[in-house]
Scaffold this active site. Structure first.
Site, PDB file in Angstrom:
ATOM      1  NE  ARG A   1      -2.508  -1.761  14.032  1.00 57.52           N
ATOM      2  CZ  ARG A   1      -2.081  -0.511  13.796  1.00 57.52           C
ATOM      3  NH1 ARG A   1      -0.795  -0.238  13.792  1.00 57.52           N
ATOM      4  NH2 ARG A   1      -2.949   0.450  13.568  1.00 57.52           N
TER       5      ARG A   1
ATOM      6  CG  ASP B   1       7.440   1.076  15.666  1.00 49.84           C
ATOM      7  OD1 ASP B   1       7.944   1.584  16.703  1.00 49.84           O
ATOM      8  OD2 ASP B   1       6.507   1.588  15.039  1.00 49.84           O
TER       9      ASP B   1
ATOM     10  CB  ILE C   1       3.173   2.307   4.718  1.00 51.47           C
ATOM     11  CG1 ILE C   1       2.394   3.457   5.380  1.00 51.47           C
ATOM     12  CG2 ILE C   1       4.430   1.972   5.527  1.00 51.47           C
ATOM     13  CD1 ILE C   1       1.818   3.128   6.747  1.00 51.47           C
TER      14      ILE C   1
ATOM     15  NE  ARG D   1      -5.583  -6.640   0.671  1.00 54.16           N
ATOM     16  CZ  ARG D   1      -6.036  -5.766   1.551  1.00 54.16           C
ATOM     17  NH1 ARG D   1      -6.967  -6.126   2.389  1.00 54.16           N
ATOM     18  NH2 ARG D   1      -5.593  -4.536   1.596  1.00 54.16           N
ATOM     19  CB  SER D   2      -4.196  -7.943  -6.104  1.00 50.76           C
ATOM     20  OG  SER D   2      -4.193  -6.581  -5.730  1.00 50.76           O
TER      21      SER D   2
ATOM     22  CG  HIS E   1       2.864   1.494  17.887  1.00 47.64           C
ATOM     23  ND1 HIS E   1       1.815   0.607  17.952  1.00 47.64           N
ATOM     24  CD2 HIS E   1       2.663   2.184  16.732  1.00 47.64           C
ATOM     25  CE1 HIS E   1       1.027   0.766  16.902  1.00 47.64           C
ATOM     26  NE2 HIS E   1       1.523   1.721  16.148  1.00 47.64           N
TER      27      HIS E   1
ATOM     28  CD  GLU F   1       2.163  -2.110  20.040  1.00 41.17           C
ATOM     29  OE1 GLU F   1       1.512  -1.066  20.157  1.00 41.17           O
ATOM     30  OE2 GLU F   1       2.644  -2.490  18.973  1.00 41.17           O
TER      31      GLU F   1
ATOM     32  N   GLY G   1       0.850  -1.193   0.000  1.00 41.27           N
ATOM     33  CA  GLY G   1       0.000   0.000   0.000  1.00 41.27           C
ATOM     34  C   GLY G   1       0.880   1.236   0.000  1.00 41.27           C
TER      35      GLY G   1
HETATM   36  C1  8YV Z   1      -0.037   5.403  15.808  1.00 40.56           C
HETATM   37  C2  8YV Z   1      -0.625   3.579  14.079  1.00 40.56           C
HETATM   38  O1  8YV Z   1       1.012   5.116  16.654  1.00 40.56           O
HETATM   39  O2  8YV Z   1      -1.283   4.773  12.182  1.00 40.56           O
HETATM   40  C3  8YV Z   1      -1.391   3.748  12.832  1.00 40.56           C
HETATM   41  O3  8YV Z   1      -2.144   2.831  12.464  1.00 40.56           O
HETATM   42  O4  8YV Z   1      -0.644   2.556  14.677  1.00 40.56           O
HETATM   43  C4  8YV Z   1       0.234   4.697  14.550  1.00 40.56           C
HETATM   44  O5  8YV Z   1       0.345   5.702  13.639  1.00 40.56           O
HETATM   45  C5  8YV Z   1      -1.262   5.324  16.531  1.00 40.56           C
HETATM   46  O6  8YV Z   1      -2.378   5.273  15.753  1.00 40.56           O
HETATM   47  C6  8YV Z   1      -1.341   6.482  17.508  1.00 40.56           C
HETATM   48  O7  8YV Z   1      -2.529   6.510  18.103  1.00 40.56           O
END
Ligand code: 8YV
Length: 299
Positions: free
Chosen positions: A218, A242, A142, A162-163, A265, A247, A140
């Site tokens: 995640r 990260d 990122i 996924r594709s 994170h 967590e 995606g």
């Molecule tokens: C944040 C995240 O740390 O964007 C996300 O999905 O996990 C991180 O950017 C988080 O959402 C902060 O609340």
């Protein structure tokens, strides 16, 4: 002054964002009243069907993050509840951290820092980062930003998703095949049922004794026990992590490993990006209250 609408805040937020929410809403942190119209949470927040059912007046769930895997979208959709997230504004920062973790693992940056601070100077040789085969799981926004950065290190970039996407990087059909051919496996896919523990012992075995795992997605994507075991046994060479399964809990064994770089994170955690994310959360909530189109709606 008319009563402000009720908002249920289910994650820690920066003081500026909380203050801005408090200008618009009566913010509840504990038990939300039945009159709650909005929920504001982070990327790891859970908004399940039970919570949605408890809040008959709920209209919008605004997530301060790009990931919304904790939100039960089916339950929200069934009630016509809007869901928003904060895409795009955090892409570069998350990609930067992925590359940073990778370099830190290969070049022992964190381990050497600890040694120098302890008065030491002689350290083991590191491993070259340039020229490696980088496998990206999830292409995606990122994943693509990571791929663009990774290709500047002179190695090959491959991906699975996924594709197949209209990109020049070669597509590999699944994560096991990707782990088999790459030296560095970078996770950039959403959490949720489709990706739960997709990196298991078998995938780590394929990554192999020279392989490095980087996770900025995640914690749920990785079988964390299998990861710790693979690092202990030398089935993989190292990891930059990260995000964790539970967590802020981090397995104690990981903390003892010099081949592992740990981060709490922090993918989106820069002043610039957190400011932009907060602005987008508020823009979505303001648009909703004004009955206008939402800038970044998932639902
Ligand atoms: C944040 C995240 O740390 O964007 C996300 O999905 O996990 C991180 O950017 C988080 O959402 C902060 O609340």
């Amino acid at each position: 002054m008319a009563d402000l609408p009720d908002l249920y805040l289910i994650a820690d937020m920066a003081p500026d964002l909380v203050a801005a929410l408090e200008q618009r809403f009566t913010v509840h942190r504990g038990d939300p009243p039945a009159t709650t119209r909005a929920i504001c949470g982070g990327g790891s927040s859970v908004v399940d069907a039970a919570l949605i059912e408890r809040l008959p007046a709920l209209e919008i769930i605004a997530i301060n993050g790009v990931g919304y895997d904790g939100v039960d979208l089916d339950a929200a959709k069934a009630r016509g509840i809007r869901v928003t997230n904060t895409p795009d504004v955090l892409t570069d920062d998350v990609a930067d951290l992925a590359i940073g973790l990778w370099l830190a693992v290969e070049r022992r940056i964190a381990a050497n820092d600890t040694i120098v601070r302890g008065g030491g100077w002689n350290v083991p040789l590191a491993r070259r980062a340039s020229g490696r085969k980088i496998g990206i799981f999830g292409l995606g926004r990122i994943g693509q930003a990571i791929a663009r950065r990774a290709e500047s290190f002179g190695g090959d970039v491959l991906y699975t998703a996924r594709s197949e996407k209209p990109v020049a990087w070669p597509f590999v059909p699944d994560i096991a095949a990707l782990a088999d051919v790459c030296d560095v496996l970078i996770l950039a896919a959403p959490g949720g049922a489709d990706t739960r523990e997709i990196v298991d012992a078998a995938v780590l075995k394929k990554l192999g004794p020279g392989g490095v795992l980087i996770n900025v997605a995640r914690g749920s994507l990785v079988d964390q026990l299998a990861l710790v075991a693979a690092l202990v046994s030398g089935d993989i060479a190292g990891a930059g992590i990260d995000v964790f399964a539970d967590e802020p809990e981090v397995p104690d064994l990981l903390k003892t490993m010099s081949q592992v770089v740990l981060s709490p994170h922090q993918g989106s955690a820069t002043v610039e990006t957190r400011g932009a994310m907060a602005a987008l959360v508020l823009a979505n909530l303001d648009a909703h209250l004004a009955g206008k189109p939402l800038p970044s709606a998932v639902l």
